[in-house]
Write a protein that holds these residues in place. Structure first.
Motif, PDB file in Angstrom:
ATOM      1  N   THR A   5      29.142  35.502  27.634  1.00  0.00           N
ATOM      2  CA  THR A   5      30.329  35.761  26.821  1.00  0.00           C
ATOM      3  C   THR A   5      30.273  35.015  25.490  1.00  0.00           C
ATOM      4  OG1 THR A   5      31.534  33.978  27.915  1.00  0.00           O
ATOM      5  CG2 THR A   5      31.782  36.199  28.834  1.00  0.00           C
ATOM      6  N   ARG A  22      27.268  49.391  25.847  1.00  0.00           N
ATOM      7  CA  ARG A  22      28.495  49.504  26.612  1.00  0.00           C
ATOM      8  C   ARG A  22      28.240  50.226  27.916  1.00  0.00           C
ATOM      9  NH1 ARG A  22      28.203  54.294  25.550  1.00  0.00           N
ATOM     10  NH2 ARG A  22      28.908  55.721  24.048  1.00  0.00           N
ATOM     11  N   SER A  24      30.939  52.022  31.101  1.00  0.00           N
ATOM     12  CA  SER A  24      32.325  52.215  31.506  1.00  0.00           C
ATOM     13  C   SER A  24      32.399  53.068  32.765  1.00  0.00           C
ATOM     14  CB  SER A  24      33.141  52.864  30.382  1.00  0.00           C
ATOM     15  OG  SER A  24      32.716  54.194  30.170  1.00  0.00           O
ATOM     16  N   ARG A  58      34.644  46.830  37.527  1.00  0.00           N
ATOM     17  CA  ARG A  58      34.034  45.884  36.583  1.00  0.00           C
ATOM     18  C   ARG A  58      32.541  45.747  36.844  1.00  0.00           C
ATOM     19  NH1 ARG A  58      38.940  43.159  37.468  1.00  0.00           N
ATOM     20  NH2 ARG A  58      37.992  41.922  39.124  1.00  0.00           N
ATOM     21  N   LEU A  62      29.652  46.717  34.126  1.00  0.00           N
ATOM     22  CA  LEU A  62      28.656  45.715  33.729  1.00  0.00           C
ATOM     23  C   LEU A  62      27.244  46.237  33.983  1.00  0.00           C
ATOM     24  CD1 LEU A  62      27.889  42.819  32.810  1.00  0.00           C
ATOM     25  CD2 LEU A  62      28.136  42.129  35.201  1.00  0.00           C
ATOM     26  N   VAL A  80      29.800  39.351  25.564  1.00  0.00           N
ATOM     27  CA  VAL A  80      30.218  40.343  26.556  1.00  0.00           C
ATOM     28  C   VAL A  80      31.726  40.267  26.759  1.00  0.00           C
ATOM     29  CG1 VAL A  80      30.034  41.035  28.980  1.00  0.00           C
ATOM     30  CG2 VAL A  80      27.979  40.325  27.721  1.00  0.00           C
ATOM     31  N   PHE A  82      35.236  42.606  28.571  1.00  0.00           N
ATOM     32  CA  PHE A  82      35.752  43.692  29.393  1.00  0.00           C
ATOM     33  C   PHE A  82      37.054  44.158  28.788  1.00  0.00           C
ATOM     34  CE2 PHE A  82      33.039  41.620  32.495  1.00  0.00           C
ATOM     35  CZ  PHE A  82      32.491  42.686  33.193  1.00  0.00           C
ATOM     36  N   CYS A  96      32.867  47.652  29.637  1.00  0.00           N
ATOM     37  CA  CYS A  96      32.179  46.392  29.387  1.00  0.00           C
ATOM     38  C   CYS A  96      31.311  46.618  28.165  1.00  0.00           C
ATOM     39  CB  CYS A  96      31.332  46.029  30.608  1.00  0.00           C
ATOM     40  SG  CYS A  96      30.501  44.434  30.476  1.00  0.00           S
TER      41      CYS A  96
END
Length: 107
Positions: A5, A22, A24, A58, A62, A80, A82, A96
């Motif tokens: 992150t 990305r 999703s 999630r 990821l 990173v 969310f 993500c």
């Protein structure tokens, strides 16, 4: 694949930024889980059915982001994040995203 992150990978230099990556998924509530969750809502406490649904979403987002980064031959993804948004009542998208980078060789 490293995913952090932070804006950089601690202890490593970034050789190149490869772009935004990305992943999703869109998930909807299941009627069976909805009934159990509704009953649990009456007595209070964590709604495990929804917690599991969102945790799985999630994880999949990821995983898809990391696959996108691998396609670019990235070593890591930095910054990173969310994000969740409602698509319709009972359905949400979990995204993500981050920046794919190539790292300099370790010293």
């Amino acid at each position: 694949m490293i995913a952090v992150t932070t804006d950089t990978v601690p202890g490593r230099d970034t050789a190149a930024a490869l772009g935004i990556v990305r992943g999703s998924t869109v998930r909807a509530k299941h009627i069976g889980g909805d009934i159990v969750a509704g009953l649990r809502n009456l007595v209070g406490g964590e709604v495990h059915e929804y917690a599991r649904l969102l945790a799985d979403a999630r994880d999949l987002a990821l995983e898809r982001m990391l696959a996108d980064a691998a396609r670019l031959q990235a070593d890591a993804v930095v910054a990173v994040r969310f994000q969740t948004s409602t698509i319709q009542q009972g359905a949400s998208e979990v995204m993500c995203y981050g920046t794919a980078v190539r790292l300099s060789p370790a010293a």
